[in-house]
Design an enzyme around this catalytic site. Structure first.
Site, PDB file in Angstrom:
ATOM      1  N   GLY A   1      -3.738   6.426  -2.418  1.00 22.01           N
ATOM      2  CA  GLY A   1      -5.152   6.130  -2.129  1.00 22.01           C
ATOM      3  C   GLY A   1      -6.134   7.153  -2.689  1.00 22.01           C
TER       4      GLY A   1
ATOM      5  N   PRO B   1      -1.808  13.604  -5.484  1.00 20.56           N
ATOM      6  CG  PRO B   1       0.444  12.991  -5.519  1.00 20.56           C
ATOM      7  CD  PRO B   1      -0.605  13.609  -4.646  1.00 20.56           C
TER       8      PRO B   1
ATOM      9  CG  ASP C   1      -5.976   2.032  -0.899  1.00 21.37           C
ATOM     10  OD1 ASP C   1      -5.210   1.452  -0.118  1.00 21.37           O
ATOM     11  OD2 ASP C   1      -5.616   2.458  -2.009  1.00 21.37           O
TER      12      ASP C   1
ATOM     13  CB  ALA D   1      -9.805   4.670  -1.250  1.00 19.68           C
ATOM     14  CB  ALA D   2      -9.328   9.979  -0.954  1.00 14.78           C
TER      15      ALA D   2
ATOM     16  N   GLY E   1      -3.128   8.395  -8.960  1.00 16.66           N
ATOM     17  CA  GLY E   1      -2.361   7.253  -9.476  1.00 16.66           C
ATOM     18  C   GLY E   1      -0.955   7.202  -8.906  1.00 16.66           C
ATOM     19  CB  ALA E   2       0.862   9.181  -6.654  1.00 17.43           C
ATOM     20  N   GLY E   3      -0.270   6.013  -5.610  1.00 20.43           N
ATOM     21  CA  GLY E   3      -0.138   5.065  -4.495  1.00 20.43           C
ATOM     22  C   GLY E   3      -0.556   5.666  -3.172  1.00 20.43           C
TER      23      GLY E   3
HETATM   24  O1  PMV Z   1      -3.684   1.600  -5.191  1.00 19.49           O
HETATM   25  P1  PMV Z   1      -2.650   1.818  -4.135  1.00 19.49           P
HETATM   26  O2  PMV Z   1      -1.345   2.171  -4.734  1.00 19.49           O
HETATM   27  O3  PMV Z   1      -3.109   2.750  -3.127  1.00 19.49           O
HETATM   28  O4  PMV Z   1      -2.307   0.448  -3.419  1.00 19.49           O
HETATM   29  C1  PMV Z   1      -3.247  -0.479  -2.989  1.00 19.49           C
HETATM   30  C2  PMV Z   1      -2.592  -1.517  -2.151  1.00 19.49           C
HETATM   31  C3  PMV Z   1      -2.452  -2.899  -2.757  1.00 19.49           C
HETATM   32  O5  PMV Z   1      -2.128  -3.755  -1.658  1.00 19.49           O
HETATM   33  C4  PMV Z   1      -1.311  -2.973  -3.772  1.00 19.49           C
HETATM   34  C5  PMV Z   1      -3.729  -3.397  -3.413  1.00 19.49           C
HETATM   35  C6  PMV Z   1      -4.878  -3.637  -2.450  1.00 19.49           C
HETATM   36  O6  PMV Z   1      -6.011  -3.671  -2.917  1.00 19.49           O
HETATM   37  O7  PMV Z   1      -4.650  -3.838  -1.254  1.00 19.49           O
END
Ligand code: PMV
Length: 304
Positions: free
Chosen positions: A93, A87, A138, A96-97, A89-91
């Site tokens: 990553g 998903p 990430d 980055a992927a 925008g769900a945290g």
């Molecule tokens: O974008 P996310 O939800 O995968 O989180 C990144 C992690 C943080 O520590 C909040 C930000 C970072 O750049 O490390």
């Protein structure tokens, strides 16, 4: 020619947000991946399956700017297609992927010979477009895979451990940029308070790392540290009612521990527990994402 590659999403087990300020974090790659296909083009464009974007790379959308930075970095015009099992925008990553899979496919397609470290570095440059001041955690875990400790760009591989992790998605999208700038604001206004929280998170990460490295890690100890990390993230004001509800439900159902994962404000939580914990998360409105730890990072894929 057309080339295809994929990269995994990730779970932050300890240390999110504090990692932006130099505290180590403990993260693992997960079994859900993003797939990118790349082919040469006269003018770059993006097709994005799950949210139906099909566009040249000159729009105002952050995602288009993100890939525009990517094609700028590789110095080639490309038609890019993204398919996601994660998903957005769900945290977990997803950005980055996306960046890592795109760079790996582009490397194969254009003979760029990008190594894992270079992919993580370029992916970090792309992430700056959507995240502002990313720590780099990430892209590091998506490119390398496995279970790692990350601190200020330095990666330490950790012993692969089969923790009974359960991911619960609130179904609410959130913005990493927003919660990261909220913490930055808090840090400017109350540096003593945030500084103390970062030190406490550092101590949690240190203890968690030591326990994870044991021959048979004590789930109770790791879980308690997770829950304590969640409480500190609440103090940084990055949790949400939805996240707290899922964390509370998991703990009530007997989870060893539970916390939000990633930037917070919505997105996902992670708990350590069994099927009864998954049930409790579902009964509280969460979407359980089944996924183990992935040893593999970014990789080439065959075109089907
Ligand atoms: O974008 P996310 O939800 O995968 O989180 C990144 C992690 C943080 O520590 C909040 C930000 C970072 O750049 O490390």
């Amino acid at each position: 020619m057309v080339s295809k590659a994929s990269a995994p999403g990730k779970l932050i087990l300890f240390g999110e947000h504090a990692v932006v300020y130099g505290v180590p974090s403990i993260v693992c790659a997960i079994g859900k991946r993003i797939f990118a296909t790349v082919e040469p083009a006269k003018k770059s464009s993006l097709e994005f399956d799950s949210i139906s974007i099909s566009s040249p790379l000159d729009g105002e959308l952050e995602l288009l700017k993100f890939f525009k930075r990517g094609v700028g970095l590789i110095g080639k015009e490309a038609k890019i297609r993204i398919d996601s099992q994660i998903p957005i925008g769900a945290g977990l990553g997803s950005s980055a992927a996306m960046a890592c899979s795109f760079l790996k496919a582009a490397s194969a397609e254009f003979g760029l010979n990008l190594g894992t470290a270079q992919i993580a570095e370029y992916a970090l440059e792309m992430e700056k477009i959507v995240h502002g001041t990313p720590s780099g955690v990430d892209p590091a875990v998506s490119a390398n895979g496995g279970f790692i400790e990350f601190q200020k760009g330095v990666i330490t591989p950790l012993k692969p451990t089969n923790l009974p992790l359960i991911i619960g998605y609130t179904g609410k999208e959130r913005s990493t940029k927003q919660t990261v700038s909220h913490v930055a604001e808090l840090h400017r206004e109350k540096p003593e308070m945030t500084g103390k929280i970062f030190s406490q998170i550092h101590e949690i990460v240190r203890k968690a790392k030591a326990e994870i490295q044991q021959a048979s890690p004590d789930l109770g100890k790791i879980g308690k540290l997770m829950t304590r990390n969640h409480e500190l993230l609440q103090k940084l004001e990055v949790s949400s009612a939805e996240l707290d509800k899922l964390v509370g439900a998991a703990l009530e159902a007997g989870a060893h521990g539970a916390k939000l994962t990633g930037a917070g404000g919505g997105g996902c939580m992670v708990a350590l527990g069994g099927p009864e914990v998954s049930e409790a998360i579902k009964n509280s409105g969460g979407i359980v994402i089944e996924s183990g730890i992935s040893k593999e990072g970014v990789r080439d894929e065959r075109l089907s």
